[in-house]
Design an enzyme around this catalytic site. Structure first.
Site, PDB file in Angstrom:
ATOM      1  CB  ALA A  81     -23.339   2.579 -10.680  1.00  0.00           C
ATOM      2  CB  SER A 124     -18.421   1.062   2.888  1.00  0.00           C
ATOM      3  OG  SER A 124     -17.454   1.722   3.099  1.00  0.00           O
ATOM      4  CE1 TYR A 149     -16.701   4.720  -1.803  1.00  0.00           C
ATOM      5  CE2 TYR A 149     -16.086   4.897   0.174  1.00  0.00           C
ATOM      6  CZ  TYR A 149     -16.364   3.887  -0.482  1.00  0.00           C
ATOM      7  OH  TYR A 149     -16.850   2.717  -1.160  1.00  0.00           O
ATOM      8  CE  LYS A 153     -20.547   3.622  -0.874  1.00  0.00           C
ATOM      9  NZ  LYS A 153     -21.159   2.940  -2.946  1.00  0.00           N
ATOM     10  CG  ASN A 198      -8.578  -0.589  -1.520  1.00  0.00           C
ATOM     11  OD1 ASN A 198      -9.282  -0.184  -2.628  1.00  0.00           O
ATOM     12  ND2 ASN A 198      -9.193  -0.378  -0.554  1.00  0.00           N
ATOM     13  N   GLY A 297      -6.493   9.524   8.215  1.00  0.00           N
ATOM     14  CA  GLY A 297      -7.527   8.782   8.183  1.00  0.00           C
ATOM     15  C   GLY A 297      -8.009   7.369   8.207  1.00  0.00           C
TER      16      GLY A 297
HETATM   17  N1  UDP Z   1      -2.167  -0.758   3.430  1.00  0.00           N
HETATM   18  C1  UDP Z   1      -0.796  -0.511   3.576  1.00  0.00           C
HETATM   19  N2  UDP Z   1      -0.627  -0.293   2.355  1.00  0.00           N
HETATM   20  C2  UDP Z   1      -1.146  -0.376   1.404  1.00  0.00           C
HETATM   21  C3  UDP Z   1      -2.287   0.046   1.408  1.00  0.00           C
HETATM   22  C4  UDP Z   1      -3.001   0.050   2.347  1.00  0.00           C
HETATM   23  O1  UDP Z   1      -0.065  -1.038   4.631  1.00  0.00           O
HETATM   24  O2  UDP Z   1      -0.505  -0.089   0.070  1.00  0.00           O
HETATM   25  C5  UDP Z   1      -3.426  -0.630   5.019  1.00  0.00           C
HETATM   26  C6  UDP Z   1      -3.927   0.132   5.121  1.00  0.00           C
HETATM   27  O3  UDP Z   1      -3.401   1.487   6.168  1.00  0.00           O
HETATM   28  C7  UDP Z   1      -5.016  -0.267   6.227  1.00  0.00           C
HETATM   29  C8  UDP Z   1      -4.662  -1.445   5.862  1.00  0.00           C
HETATM   30  O4  UDP Z   1      -3.899  -1.581   5.016  1.00  0.00           O
HETATM   31  O5  UDP Z   1      -4.778  -0.638   7.078  1.00  0.00           O
HETATM   32  C9  UDP Z   1      -6.476  -1.976   4.164  1.00  0.00           C
HETATM   33  O6  UDP Z   1      -6.051  -1.022   4.070  1.00  0.00           O
HETATM   34  P1  UDP Z   1      -7.659  -0.884   2.259  1.00  0.00           P
HETATM   35  O7  UDP Z   1      -7.117   1.181   1.816  1.00  0.00           O
HETATM   36  O8  UDP Z   1      -7.460  -1.825   1.917  1.00  0.00           O
HETATM   37  O9  UDP Z   1      -8.418  -0.334   3.564  1.00  0.00           O
HETATM   38  P2  UDP Z   1      -9.289   0.772   4.393  1.00  0.00           P
HETATM   39  O10 UDP Z   1      -8.359   1.104   4.770  1.00  0.00           O
HETATM   40  O11 UDP Z   1     -10.032   1.118   3.764  1.00  0.00           O
HETATM   41  O12 UDP Z   1     -10.324  -0.273   5.172  1.00  0.00           O
END
Ligand code: UDP
Length: 340
Positions: A81, A124, A149, A153, A198, A297
């Site tokens: 959660a 994470s 966030y 974690k 994501n 980020g």
């Molecule tokens: N990403 C992207 N377009 C989107 C969502 C994500 O190009 O609409 C890219 C993002 O820049 C990253 C990868 O996909 O390089 C995974 O992103 P996600 O948000 O799923 O996970 P995280 O960044 O937390 O690893």
């Protein structure tokens, strides 16, 4: 043996509940339905032919939590959660700290008072930030994450380590890489609540025509094709790792502190473009996309060294990227069928 699963109707939580029930555990779910829906419970029951106990409330309500511990013989807890939207966490930091940390502390108070052990925390790979070397093993230095966030974690991990040390308890911190996919039954998966942040849910909705185009956040990274690289792990494989981690804690005969930390990933990095291609191939669909500026980020590359989990949990990710992405499409079809 009853296992408390908080956030048990959420994405990773629901898949873990299925694996726990399939392995003979009794499950007590607490979920406030803030990011889930009741039909997930019904579908868990359909998949497993078993009935978990379900309480719909917010874990910050300590008096209700105490009643659950009074009513059931809880032997362990898997704590999913938490609020998890990175962008939102920047806008609402106090809500995020309150929600993610108060709920954890409330459960730990019960664990402390009732002398319970076996606590699994859903963490994470964000705790590593941009690591200097790949793959990322558990000894990779932690970096204070940029997002609130991510900080919740990392703080959650610290709280649990202090808890385990002070009271001689057993805990497992599971650091997920990028979970994707849905259950092969097509009945549980990641719910599309709001615009997805994501990658894979966004790809899914673009292929389905719900979104016009996927934005690729940057193709000027120092990677083979210029797009960022992540380690995408199939959610059912990930769920199985929780059962293995729980069994390891519960089977440990000593009264000593046990602090397990595992990176859960496949060990293989895939770029954004590779994910899109794999999705198109696996499902015979097209995913329109455009290249955009980098997202603030974002790191360049992250993939796990899953060796420690393999060795100590006797667990391994088994499902290929293509297979996992096929279940994503199946899940989309299920969601569409529910609307009709
Ligand atoms: N990403 C992207 N377009 C989107 C969502 C994500 O190009 O609409 C890219 C993002 O820049 C990253 C990868 O996909 O390089 C995974 O992103 P996600 O948000 O799923 O996970 P995280 O960044 O937390 O690893």
């Amino acid at each position: 043996m009853a296992i408390l699963v908080t956030g048990g109707l959420g994405y990773i939580g629901s898949h873990t509940v299925v694996e726990l029930l399939n392995n003979g555990f009794e499950v007590v779910i607490i979920d406030d339905l803030s990011n889930s829906e009741k039909f997930i419970l019904k579908n868990i029951e359909e998949i497993t032919k078993k009935k978990p106990v379900f309480y719909p409330f917010d874990l910050k309500r300590k008096e209700l939590l105490t009643q659950v511990f009074d009513a059931h013989k809880i032997d362990g807890c898997i704590n999913f959660a938490a609020s998890k939207a990175v962008g939102e966490s920047q806008l609402k930091p106090i809500d995020y700290y309150e929600n993610n940390l108060f709920s954890l502390i409330n459960i730990l108070q019960e664990f402390k008072e009732r002398r319970l052990s076996s606590f699994i925390f859903s963490s994470s790979c964000t705790v590593y930030g941009q690591a200097d070397t790949m793959p990322i093993d558990e000894n990779t230095p932690l970096r204070m994450p940029e997002s609130v966030y991510g900080k919740t974690k990392q703080m959650g991990e610290e709280i649990l380590i202090d808890f385990a040390k002070a009271y001689h308890r057993k805990i497992s911190l599971l650091r997920y890489f990028n979970p994707i996919g849905a259950h092969p039954s097509g009945k549980i998966g990641e719910l599309p609540i709001g615009v997805p942040n994501n990658l894979v849910p966004y790809v899914m909705q673009t292929a389905a025509g719900i979104r016009e185009k996927l934005s690729i956040w940057g193709n000027d990274y120092d990677t083979e094709d210029g797009t960022a690289v992540r380690d995408y792990i199939y959610v059912v494989d990930l769920a199985k790792a929780h059962v293995a981690a729980l069994q390891r804690l519960m089977n440990d005969p000593s009264d000593e502190t046990l602090i397990d930390i595992y990176n859960l990933g496949t060990g293989k990095g895939s770029s954004v473009l590779e994910v899109i291609k794999a999705f198109e191939l696996a499902n015979n669909v097209t995913v329109p996309y455009q290249i955009c500026e980098r997202r603030e980020g974002d790191i360049t590359i992250a993939y796990a060294n899953p060796y420690k989990a393999e060795k100590e949990l006797n667990w391994k990710s088994e499902t290929s990227l293509e297979e996992a992405l096929r279940t994503v499409w199946q899940w989309q079809k299920y969601l569409e069928s529910r609307k009709v």
